[in-house]
Write an enzyme that holds these catalytic residues in place. Sequence first.
Site, PDB file in Angstrom:
ATOM      1  N   ALA A 122       0.799  -1.221   0.000  1.00 27.76           N
ATOM      2  CA  ALA A 122       0.000   0.000   0.000  1.00 27.76           C
ATOM      3  C   ALA A 122       0.832   1.272   0.000  1.00 27.76           C
ATOM      4  CB  ALA A 122      -0.924  -0.001   1.221  1.00 27.76           C
ATOM      5  N   ASN A 190       1.613  -4.245   7.122  1.00 29.29           N
ATOM      6  CA  ASN A 190       2.483  -4.871   6.119  1.00 29.29           C
ATOM      7  C   ASN A 190       3.378  -3.850   5.425  1.00 29.29           C
ATOM      8  OD1 ASN A 190       1.894  -7.641   6.324  1.00 29.29           O
ATOM      9  ND2 ASN A 190      -0.010  -7.365   5.193  1.00 29.29           N
ATOM     10  N   HIS A 220      -0.100   6.627   4.367  1.00 28.56           N
ATOM     11  CA  HIS A 220       1.247   6.174   4.724  1.00 28.56           C
ATOM     12  C   HIS A 220       2.264   7.209   4.244  1.00 28.56           C
ATOM     13  CE1 HIS A 220      -0.527   2.306   5.660  1.00 28.56           C
ATOM     14  NE2 HIS A 220      -1.057   2.261   4.452  1.00 28.56           N
TER      15      HIS A 220
END
Length: 283
Positions: A122, A190, A220
């Site tokens: 991601a 992850n 993120h």
Amino acid sequence: MSKYKIAIIGCGNIGADICIALQKGDIPAEIVALHDIDEAKAQLLKRTFHLDAEICDLDTAVSLSDFVIESATSIAVEPVIKSCIKHKKDCLIMSLSGLLNNLNLIEEAKNNHIRIKIPSGAICGLDGIRSAMEAGLHRVILTTRKSPQALKGAPYLIEKNIDLTDIKEPITVFEGNAFEAAKAFPANINVACALSLYGIGPKDTIVRIIADPNIKENMHEIYAEGAFGRLQTTTINLPSPRNIKSSYLASLSAIAELRTMAEDYIMHCLYCPERKSKNKNNL
């Protein structure tokens, strides 16, 4: 020309997205085997997408395939990789927190000429992190922002008795290294595992997790410093339609890796039909 044979281990959200992508017909691959600890999920995936695939145990699924996609949970990673080593099959690992807890498997796979593919997941910017490592990085920080609902059920929140139900402002719920983050938030982080594996390692990669009641996206932010200079990236992801804890981009990264592997396989078959050569380098 035969298609690239795929085994899916873990028949949930990512498995469904892979099936949708394959139905478009532009990836030269087919799903030949399914395995899930909950067989009903494998049955549902097979029925929903009309797959001509065998529902079987892990070892059989791996043996039937050319390439294995793990999209289950962190506890599945070790047995999946060990089975891939046994049957000499390359694999894509999506549950990277499980890989971080079994780093010895990377070396074992490499020694047996098995590729463990690490998806970008991601986040964006891992190409820059990998390049920067050639001259050295001395600081890497990941800041992840998610809604309280997306973090719900994380082992760290349960252990610390942290209730995010009624928060009104963003709060930092965790700060530590990637090793610690993988154990604390195995279903949510992850991205930290991928970043640490591409970069300076899980012990030195700093991870901050912020619960923000004012957002619906998963955000993120990467900050890195090294001999090359500084790098900053921000990725704002829509959650997966079927799993709020996962970003849609994570599924797309799995599909992109599958496409590359399948196209490489077809090229090898076209130009070296007597053998299926392999690139021996991991990561």
